[in-house]
Design an enzyme around this catalytic site. Structure first.
Site, PDB file in Angstrom:
ATOM      1  N   ASP A 146       1.829   6.397  -9.145  1.00 10.22           N
ATOM      2  CA  ASP A 146       2.535   7.512  -9.312  1.00 10.22           C
ATOM      3  C   ASP A 146       4.027   7.753  -8.970  1.00 10.22           C
ATOM      4  O   ASP A 146       3.671   8.515  -7.668  1.00 10.22           O
ATOM      5  CB  ASP A 146       1.193   8.341  -8.514  1.00 10.22           C
ATOM      6  CG  ASP A 146      -0.297   8.355  -8.947  1.00 10.22           C
ATOM      7  OD1 ASP A 146      -0.589   8.404  -9.860  1.00 10.22           O
ATOM      8  OD2 ASP A 146      -1.055   7.468  -8.131  1.00 10.22           O
ATOM      9  N   MET A 197      -8.827  10.023  -4.086  1.00 11.27           N
ATOM     10  CA  MET A 197      -9.340  10.595  -4.879  1.00 11.27           C
ATOM     11  C   MET A 197     -11.172   9.537  -4.017  1.00 11.27           C
ATOM     12  O   MET A 197     -11.437  10.346  -4.919  1.00 11.27           O
ATOM     13  CB  MET A 197      -8.715  11.443  -5.590  1.00 11.27           C
ATOM     14  CG  MET A 197      -7.616  11.946  -4.766  1.00 11.27           C
ATOM     15  SD  MET A 197      -7.603  13.604  -6.944  1.00 11.27           S
ATOM     16  CE  MET A 197      -7.166  12.583  -7.979  1.00 11.27           C
ATOM     17  N   HIS A 209      -5.499   1.410  -3.603  1.00 14.28           N
ATOM     18  CA  HIS A 209      -5.890   2.117  -2.783  1.00 14.28           C
ATOM     19  C   HIS A 209      -6.175   1.335  -1.069  1.00 14.28           C
ATOM     20  O   HIS A 209      -5.529   1.813  -0.867  1.00 14.28           O
ATOM     21  CB  HIS A 209      -7.580   3.005  -2.971  1.00 14.28           C
ATOM     22  CG  HIS A 209      -7.304   3.568  -4.181  1.00 14.28           C
ATOM     23  ND1 HIS A 209      -8.452   3.923  -5.298  1.00 14.28           N
ATOM     24  CD2 HIS A 209      -6.907   5.210  -4.354  1.00 14.28           C
ATOM     25  CE1 HIS A 209      -8.424   4.994  -5.937  1.00 14.28           C
ATOM     26  NE2 HIS A 209      -7.416   5.218  -4.901  1.00 14.28           N
ATOM     27  N   MET A 260      -4.303  -0.652 -11.780  1.00 12.79           N
ATOM     28  CA  MET A 260      -5.424  -0.119 -11.246  1.00 12.79           C
ATOM     29  C   MET A 260      -5.246   1.482 -11.147  1.00 12.79           C
ATOM     30  O   MET A 260      -4.273   1.996 -10.835  1.00 12.79           O
ATOM     31  CB  MET A 260      -6.022  -0.373 -10.245  1.00 12.79           C
ATOM     32  CG  MET A 260      -6.245  -2.302 -10.182  1.00 12.79           C
ATOM     33  SD  MET A 260      -7.075  -2.964  -9.090  1.00 12.79           S
ATOM     34  CE  MET A 260      -7.568  -4.725  -8.779  1.00 12.79           C
ATOM     35  N   SER A 261      -6.796   1.607 -12.127  1.00 10.87           N
ATOM     36  CA  SER A 261      -6.402   3.287 -11.368  1.00 10.87           C
ATOM     37  C   SER A 261      -8.400   3.530 -11.352  1.00 10.87           C
ATOM     38  O   SER A 261      -8.856   3.248 -12.541  1.00 10.87           O
ATOM     39  CB  SER A 261      -5.985   4.228 -12.953  1.00 10.87           C
ATOM     40  OG  SER A 261      -6.237   5.426 -12.579  1.00 10.87           O
ATOM     41  N   VAL A 310      -0.786  -1.808  -8.115  1.00 15.40           N
ATOM     42  CA  VAL A 310      -1.632  -3.668  -7.986  1.00 15.40           C
ATOM     43  C   VAL A 310      -2.053  -2.979  -9.743  1.00 15.40           C
ATOM     44  O   VAL A 310      -2.331  -2.430 -10.089  1.00 15.40           O
ATOM     45  CB  VAL A 310      -2.974  -2.978  -6.971  1.00 15.40           C
ATOM     46  CG1 VAL A 310      -3.738  -4.192  -7.547  1.00 15.40           C
ATOM     47  CG2 VAL A 310      -1.843  -2.937  -5.718  1.00 15.40           C
ATOM     48  N   GLY A 359       1.044   5.606  -3.617  1.00 17.62           N
ATOM     49  CA  GLY A 359       1.226   4.070  -4.581  1.00 17.62           C
ATOM     50  C   GLY A 359       2.573   4.579  -5.154  1.00 17.62           C
ATOM     51  O   GLY A 359       2.891   5.817  -5.951  1.00 17.62           O
TER      52      GLY A 359
HETATM   53  P1  AMP Z   1      -5.996   8.741  -5.572  1.00 19.51           P
HETATM   54  O1  AMP Z   1      -6.693   8.696  -5.507  1.00 19.51           O
HETATM   55  O2  AMP Z   1      -6.006   8.416  -7.420  1.00 19.51           O
HETATM   56  O3  AMP Z   1      -5.010  10.249  -5.831  1.00 19.51           O
HETATM   57  O4  AMP Z   1      -5.125   7.622  -5.449  1.00 19.51           O
HETATM   58  C1  AMP Z   1      -4.819   7.943  -4.124  1.00 19.51           C
HETATM   59  C2  AMP Z   1      -3.356   7.001  -3.748  1.00 19.51           C
HETATM   60  O5  AMP Z   1      -3.698   5.455  -4.458  1.00 19.51           O
HETATM   61  C3  AMP Z   1      -1.833   7.750  -4.240  1.00 19.51           C
HETATM   62  O6  AMP Z   1      -0.592   7.107  -3.303  1.00 19.51           O
HETATM   63  C4  AMP Z   1      -1.875   6.522  -5.364  1.00 19.51           C
HETATM   64  O7  AMP Z   1      -0.371   6.338  -6.097  1.00 19.51           O
HETATM   65  C5  AMP Z   1      -2.149   5.119  -5.175  1.00 19.51           C
HETATM   66  N1  AMP Z   1      -3.060   4.162  -6.130  1.00 19.51           N
HETATM   67  C6  AMP Z   1      -3.821   4.332  -6.896  1.00 19.51           C
HETATM   68  N2  AMP Z   1      -3.317   3.487  -7.734  1.00 19.51           N
HETATM   69  C7  AMP Z   1      -2.824   2.834  -7.298  1.00 19.51           C
HETATM   70  C8  AMP Z   1      -2.128   1.375  -8.050  1.00 19.51           C
HETATM   71  N3  AMP Z   1      -3.057   0.377  -8.724  1.00 19.51           N
HETATM   72  N4  AMP Z   1      -1.380   0.846  -7.217  1.00 19.51           N
HETATM   73  C9  AMP Z   1      -0.955   1.364  -5.712  1.00 19.51           C
HETATM   74  N5  AMP Z   1      -1.137   2.049  -5.218  1.00 19.51           N
HETATM   75  C10 AMP Z   1      -2.726   3.432  -5.727  1.00 19.51           C
END
Ligand code: AMP
Length: 277
Positions: A147, A27, A34, A181-182, A173, A144
């Site tokens: 989630d 996203m 990511h 991380m988020s 990560v 990741g």
């Molecule tokens: P998102 O943009 O939040 O939808 O995340 C996109 C992808 O990145 C998803 O598969 C998440 O699980 C993964 N992701 C988000 N944060 C992390 C993290 N800290 N470590 C590893 N993968 C992550």
């Protein structure tokens, strides 16, 4: 690195990529979590596609869709540096054409945990990921562990719909102090940012108890709950010790299990998890 938005542009660019092709759905507002997925895809695949789409269908009516952070120029620079070949940035109109009424729903696995707190969330996730899989036709797709339930649900959907795609789940990560991380960490003010380490501290304490022989799942849940309640800025939404595959709450921890939690720190909702082997 090529950047496309419409389905027509994607369909023109996709056949030019060598295989196997790896897809990293995101996203946007990318961080090192990511990028670790993109780097893993880069190592394992001849063609790497990253999608950036803030998916309205996976946000609830009172969630943060409108204020979800976005920075496309920065994302594109990071993806270029990580070696992505193709970035797909579909618009909402591409993903949800007028009159849209086709949804993918995974039952069972989506009932507890995040699914219980966020009605409709996983329906939005599985629908958009199925559409990404359909349009991109990757051989591998990267998600990741952060989630954990999402990864389990996507794995189930991929099996159930016979998508010929290998789902690769990559480790969470973390920041130096343990915070996962988020993109949502940017919502935290400095005081909340410090308090947010409580998720990692709680999971670490429960994992340590497990390593010392604690097998009572309720006792592990109590360690999570107790650690969170000691942090004034944090409010626990759920603390779980569940079977890794079924996500059903456990009484005794015997095999692979998932410790997971959702916690509000101020107004920001954070999730995190550890796997117990
Ligand atoms: P998102 O943009 O939040 O939808 O995340 C996109 C992808 O990145 C998803 O598969 C998440 O699980 C993964 N992701 C988000 N944060 C992390 C993290 N800290 N470590 C590893 N993968 C992550």
């Amino acid at each position: 690195m090529k950047i496309v938005s419409s389905i027509q542009e994607l369909n023109a660019a996709r056949p030019l990529l060598p295989g196997p092709v790896g897809l990293v759905p995101t996203m946007g507002f990318l961080h090192a979590g990511h990028i670790s997925l993109v780097e893993r895809a880069r190592r394992e695949c001849a063609g790497v596609i990253v999608s950036i789409f803030v998916n309205p269908a996976q946000f609830g009516p009172n969630e943060d869709l409108a204020k979800y952070p976005r920075d496309l120029p920065r994302d594109l620079a990071l993806l270029e540096a990580a070696g992505a070949d193709l970035v797909w940035t579909p618009t909402p109109e591409v993903m949800y054409p007028p009159g849209f009424q086709t949804w993918i729903t995974v039952e069972g696995l989506t009932a507890p945990l995040e699914g219980a707190q966020r009605p409709g969330h996983f329906r939005g996730v599985t629908t958009v990921v199925a559409k990404l899989f359909n349009a991109v036709q990757p051989q591998k797709a990267y998600f990741g562990q952060k989630d954990a339930q999402q990864a389990a649900v996507i794995r189930r959907m991929t099996k159930d719909l016979n998508f010929p795609i290998e789902i690769v789940v990559c480790p969470t990560v973390r920041e130096a102090d343990g915070l996962a991380m988020s993109s949502r960490n940017t919502y935290l003010n400095p005081e909340e940012r410090k308090a947010a380490t409580v998720l990692f501290r709680a999971l670490t304490a429960a994992k340590a108890a497990h390593e010392q022989g604690e097998r009572d799942a309720e006792a592990l849940r109590r360690i999570l709950t107790g650690t969170i309640s000691a942090e004034p800025l944090a409010r626990l939404q759920y603390a779980s010790c569940a079977d890794y595959d079924t996500l059903e709450e456990l009484e005794k921890v015997t095999g692979k299990s998932l410790l997971s939690m959702a916690v509000f720190v101020g107004k920001t909702r954070l999730i995190d998890n550890f796997v117990l082997e």
